[in-house]
Design a protein around this motif. Sequence first.
Motif, PDB file in Angstrom:
ATOM      1  N   GLY A 162      31.318  21.403  45.987  1.00 50.07           N
ATOM      2  CA  GLY A 162      32.032  21.449  47.264  1.00 50.07           C
ATOM      3  C   GLY A 162      32.309  22.901  47.623  1.00 50.07           C
ATOM      4  N   ALA A 163      33.267  23.091  48.517  1.00 48.70           N
ATOM      5  CA  ALA A 163      33.560  24.434  49.015  1.00 48.70           C
ATOM      6  C   ALA A 163      33.934  25.393  47.874  1.00 48.70           C
ATOM      7  CB  ALA A 163      34.703  24.346  50.026  1.00 48.70           C
ATOM      8  N   ALA A 164      34.895  24.977  47.050  1.00 54.15           N
ATOM      9  CA  ALA A 164      35.408  25.879  46.010  1.00 54.15           C
ATOM     10  C   ALA A 164      34.380  26.083  44.894  1.00 54.15           C
ATOM     11  CB  ALA A 164      36.708  25.321  45.439  1.00 54.15           C
ATOM     12  N   ASP A 194      27.013  17.905  40.212  1.00 50.72           N
ATOM     13  CA  ASP A 194      27.742  17.049  41.158  1.00 50.72           C
ATOM     14  C   ASP A 194      27.115  15.661  41.130  1.00 50.72           C
ATOM     15  OD1 ASP A 194      29.548  17.955  43.975  1.00 50.72           O
ATOM     16  OD2 ASP A 194      28.847  15.891  43.688  1.00 50.72           O
ATOM     17  N   HIS A 195      27.953  14.644  41.291  1.00 47.09           N
ATOM     18  CA  HIS A 195      27.401  13.285  41.305  1.00 47.09           C
ATOM     19  C   HIS A 195      26.854  12.890  42.681  1.00 47.09           C
ATOM     20  CE1 HIS A 195      31.628  11.337  42.203  1.00 47.09           C
ATOM     21  NE2 HIS A 195      31.310  12.277  43.057  1.00 47.09           N
ATOM     22  N   SER A 241      33.757  18.110  58.209  1.00 44.94           N
ATOM     23  CA  SER A 241      35.004  18.797  58.564  1.00 44.94           C
ATOM     24  C   SER A 241      34.997  19.291  60.010  1.00 44.94           C
ATOM     25  CB  SER A 241      35.219  19.989  57.629  1.00 44.94           C
ATOM     26  OG  SER A 241      34.255  20.990  57.889  1.00 44.94           O
ATOM     27  N   GLY A 242      36.196  19.460  60.522  1.00 41.71           N
ATOM     28  CA  GLY A 242      36.364  20.043  61.854  1.00 41.71           C
ATOM     29  C   GLY A 242      35.544  19.309  62.904  1.00 41.71           C
ATOM     30  N   ASN A 296      36.079  23.802  60.600  1.00 38.14           N
ATOM     31  CA  ASN A 296      37.133  24.803  60.837  1.00 38.14           C
ATOM     32  C   ASN A 296      37.258  25.587  59.528  1.00 38.14           C
ATOM     33  OD1 ASN A 296      40.746  24.438  61.428  1.00 38.14           O
ATOM     34  ND2 ASN A 296      39.423  26.241  61.479  1.00 38.14           N
ATOM     35  N   ILE A 305      39.260  10.607  50.917  1.00 37.89           N
ATOM     36  CA  ILE A 305      37.969  10.090  51.401  1.00 37.89           C
ATOM     37  C   ILE A 305      37.042   9.717  50.234  1.00 37.89           C
ATOM     38  CG2 ILE A 305      36.105  10.336  53.110  1.00 37.89           C
ATOM     39  CD1 ILE A 305      38.725  10.701  54.483  1.00 37.89           C
ATOM     40  N   THR A 361      36.926  12.021  44.155  1.00 42.65           N
ATOM     41  CA  THR A 361      37.585  11.367  43.015  1.00 42.65           C
ATOM     42  C   THR A 361      38.767  12.210  42.526  1.00 42.65           C
ATOM     43  OG1 THR A 361      36.389  12.552  41.266  1.00 42.65           O
ATOM     44  CG2 THR A 361      35.307  10.585  42.188  1.00 42.65           C
ATOM     45  N   GLU A 414      43.091  13.801  54.867  1.00 41.68           N
ATOM     46  CA  GLU A 414      42.149  14.933  54.824  1.00 41.68           C
ATOM     47  C   GLU A 414      42.235  15.659  53.503  1.00 41.68           C
ATOM     48  OE1 GLU A 414      41.748  17.783  57.955  1.00 41.68           O
ATOM     49  OE2 GLU A 414      41.441  16.215  59.449  1.00 41.68           O
ATOM     50  N   GLU A 440      40.845  22.114  45.971  1.00 42.21           N
ATOM     51  CA  GLU A 440      41.821  21.054  46.237  1.00 42.21           C
ATOM     52  C   GLU A 440      42.353  20.415  44.959  1.00 42.21           C
ATOM     53  OE1 GLU A 440      40.507  18.406  49.362  1.00 42.21           O
ATOM     54  OE2 GLU A 440      41.918  16.877  48.676  1.00 42.21           O
ATOM     55  N   GLY A 468      42.113  24.937  58.935  1.00 39.38           N
ATOM     56  CA  GLY A 468      41.250  25.901  58.271  1.00 39.38           C
ATOM     57  C   GLY A 468      41.856  26.494  57.014  1.00 39.38           C
ATOM     58  N   PHE A 515      40.150  25.211  53.562  1.00 36.88           N
ATOM     59  CA  PHE A 515      38.915  25.894  53.176  1.00 36.88           C
ATOM     60  C   PHE A 515      39.206  27.311  52.711  1.00 36.88           C
ATOM     61  CE2 PHE A 515      36.229  22.796  55.754  1.00 36.88           C
ATOM     62  CZ  PHE A 515      35.743  22.174  54.611  1.00 36.88           C
TER      63      PHE A 515
HETATM   64  P1  FDA Z   1      35.421  19.133  47.766  1.00 37.02           P
HETATM   65  O1  FDA Z   1      35.964  17.751  47.944  1.00 37.02           O
HETATM   66  O2  FDA Z   1      34.894  19.848  48.931  1.00 37.02           O
HETATM   67  O3  FDA Z   1      34.259  19.114  46.673  1.00 37.02           O
HETATM   68  C1  FDA Z   1      34.371  18.378  45.481  1.00 37.02           C
HETATM   69  C2  FDA Z   1      32.973  18.084  44.979  1.00 37.02           C
HETATM   70  O4  FDA Z   1      33.101  17.479  43.688  1.00 37.02           O
HETATM   71  C3  FDA Z   1      32.207  17.111  45.860  1.00 37.02           C
HETATM   72  O5  FDA Z   1      30.921  17.618  46.108  1.00 37.02           O
HETATM   73  C4  FDA Z   1      32.173  15.824  45.042  1.00 37.02           C
HETATM   74  O6  FDA Z   1      30.982  15.088  45.236  1.00 37.02           O
HETATM   75  C5  FDA Z   1      32.262  16.351  43.626  1.00 37.02           C
HETATM   76  N1  FDA Z   1      32.864  15.403  42.689  1.00 37.02           N
HETATM   77  C6  FDA Z   1      34.024  14.729  42.819  1.00 37.02           C
HETATM   78  N2  FDA Z   1      34.233  13.966  41.754  1.00 37.02           N
HETATM   79  C7  FDA Z   1      33.179  14.140  40.934  1.00 37.02           C
HETATM   80  C8  FDA Z   1      32.822  13.591  39.683  1.00 37.02           C
HETATM   81  N3  FDA Z   1      33.609  12.721  39.035  1.00 37.02           N
HETATM   82  N4  FDA Z   1      31.657  13.972  39.133  1.00 37.02           N
HETATM   83  C9  FDA Z   1      30.833  14.860  39.759  1.00 37.02           C
HETATM   84  N5  FDA Z   1      31.129  15.411  40.950  1.00 37.02           N
HETATM   85  C10 FDA Z   1      32.303  15.047  41.522  1.00 37.02           C
HETATM   86  N6  FDA Z   1      39.756  21.762  55.662  1.00 37.02           N
HETATM   87  C11 FDA Z   1      39.705  22.866  56.461  1.00 37.02           C
HETATM   88  O7  FDA Z   1      40.147  23.930  56.041  1.00 37.02           O
HETATM   89  N7  FDA Z   1      39.152  22.773  57.713  1.00 37.02           N
HETATM   90  C12 FDA Z   1      38.649  21.606  58.213  1.00 37.02           C
HETATM   91  O8  FDA Z   1      38.087  21.574  59.321  1.00 37.02           O
HETATM   92  C13 FDA Z   1      38.754  20.444  57.410  1.00 37.02           C
HETATM   93  N8  FDA Z   1      38.350  19.235  57.893  1.00 37.02           N
HETATM   94  C14 FDA Z   1      38.375  18.133  57.079  1.00 37.02           C
HETATM   95  C15 FDA Z   1      37.961  16.904  57.575  1.00 37.02           C
HETATM   96  C16 FDA Z   1      37.968  15.791  56.759  1.00 37.02           C
HETATM   97  C17 FDA Z   1      37.535  14.456  57.321  1.00 37.02           C
HETATM   98  C18 FDA Z   1      38.382  15.907  55.404  1.00 37.02           C
HETATM   99  C19 FDA Z   1      38.362  14.723  54.464  1.00 37.02           C
HETATM  100  C20 FDA Z   1      38.829  17.125  54.917  1.00 37.02           C
HETATM  101  C21 FDA Z   1      38.845  18.247  55.744  1.00 37.02           C
HETATM  102  N9  FDA Z   1      39.299  19.472  55.279  1.00 37.02           N
HETATM  103  C22 FDA Z   1      39.276  20.568  56.109  1.00 37.02           C
HETATM  104  C23 FDA Z   1      39.748  19.658  53.884  1.00 37.02           C
HETATM  105  C24 FDA Z   1      38.601  20.285  53.066  1.00 37.02           C
HETATM  106  O9  FDA Z   1      37.428  19.512  53.262  1.00 37.02           O
HETATM  107  C25 FDA Z   1      38.950  20.332  51.590  1.00 37.02           C
HETATM  108  O10 FDA Z   1      40.188  20.989  51.424  1.00 37.02           O
HETATM  109  C26 FDA Z   1      37.882  21.065  50.802  1.00 37.02           C
HETATM  110  O11 FDA Z   1      36.644  20.426  50.954  1.00 37.02           O
HETATM  111  C27 FDA Z   1      38.231  21.135  49.326  1.00 37.02           C
HETATM  112  O12 FDA Z   1      37.195  21.805  48.678  1.00 37.02           O
HETATM  113  P2  FDA Z   1      36.894  21.518  47.140  1.00 37.02           P
HETATM  114  O13 FDA Z   1      35.653  22.269  46.815  1.00 37.02           O
HETATM  115  O14 FDA Z   1      38.097  21.729  46.331  1.00 37.02           O
HETATM  116  O15 FDA Z   1      36.591  19.946  47.073  1.00 37.02           O
END
Ligand code: FDA
Length: 409
Positions: free
Chosen positions: A31-33, A52-53, A64-65, A70, A182, A188, A353, A382, A392, A395
Amino acid sequence: MWTFGPGRGQCGAMEQAAATEHYDAIVLGAGAAGMMAALTAGQRGRRVVVIDHADAPGKKILISGGGRCNFTNIGTVPDRFVSKNPHFAKSALGRYTAADFIALVDRHGIAWHEKTLGQLFCDGKAHQIVDMLAYEMRAGGVELRLGHRIESVTRDGEYVVIANGTRFTAASLVVATGGPAIPQIGATGYAYDLARQFGCKVVEPRPALVPLTLGGDALAFRGLAGVALDTVAKCGKAAFREASLLTHKGLSGPAILQISSYWRHGDSVAIDLLPERDATAALLEAKRMRPRTELRRVLADLLPDRLAGVVADALAMPGNMADQPNAKLEAAGRRLNGWDFTPNGTEGFAKAEVTVGGVDTAGMSSRTMEAKAAPGLYFVGEAVDVTGWLGGYNFQWAWASGWSAGLVL
Ligand code: FDA
């Protein structure tokens, strides 16, 4: 190398158990981080694999956004983040800023605009941000393994991750699997399981930036789905001046999503239906100027029509304005400037979110994101008990925390 499904050389169960791949760092979560941590470490010459799964990286970025991502907020300051330790995010946010991410976006020629309140969005589509991160990971020689189910994570001198039958080993392990918001797209709470496994505490995770649900006395408001108005929503010391939206289940809109991050079961949320306006003065003035008018009609000039009707019913003040004692109008005015709702819940992780809570920052280095209980183990994004406001900030936290870990892997 970018792989989907079984890793290289994997075909039968016997071979799968035997294959070992060694890296400097393993990042769980593309994901992002996780991508930011991986590209930062990879470009420093570290051998990094991201596991990643999901079948594609950055799925939350893509949705997002409203599809335009965003990707940061130019007003990012630490007090726009919710955490048990409000100071924790300062170091990472101060060292990797919105300007740093904007510079990266600009280097990739991605056009963007400021929408409102410092929120920066792509002019085009969110996949531009994912493509940019993927490009930067490739530039750092990062390997990406998608469609990999993590079977176990252990520490045996080094960290050992078994996924799709392959044994990945590294001195550093970055947990970037986000939070459970989500689950439909693969989110997860796995980071919390790993945190506990390695002796780290977890602050109770709750859905945040999530609509609130109403029942009981407030049921009448649920008949107003679609009504939106400018408000100030307050819960405890937190207050947000933005739009609120009535829904079939209760309350939503930016002001409510923001306040939901501060709300706990049993708390009430006060909504000023007439922000920056003294409602009592407006009602007393109406009594003077329009004595023969019903309160309902006066309210209809102040509030959206359908809402005015429900508010008038709730206030239960029949007759014309002239019939209303001043004390009652003053009480009604106070309610209009702070209508108390006690939500009976939220719409949960399915509609949230983000997550409030997560890996307890008390057990982490704010500079590197390393867990004090387990050297070489890092939590970013997160998964950590740091949650940004809407706009924003989340992110920006993902970029900043991922970068901070990526610098030391
Ligand atoms: P992120 O959820 O992005 O990545 C986690 C990764 O780990 C995923 O690829 C997932 O598949 C993987 N993973 C999870 N469990 C696993 C497992 N057991 N085994 C293997 N892989 C696994 N924020 C913002 O700043 N601006 C915005 O516009 C938005 N808009 C937005 C819309 C919607 C609908 C949502 C749900 C969220 C946003 N956000 C947002 C929040 C933002 O998306 C969120 O804070 C970041 O994606 C978090 O980044 P991470 O990399 O921590 O987790």
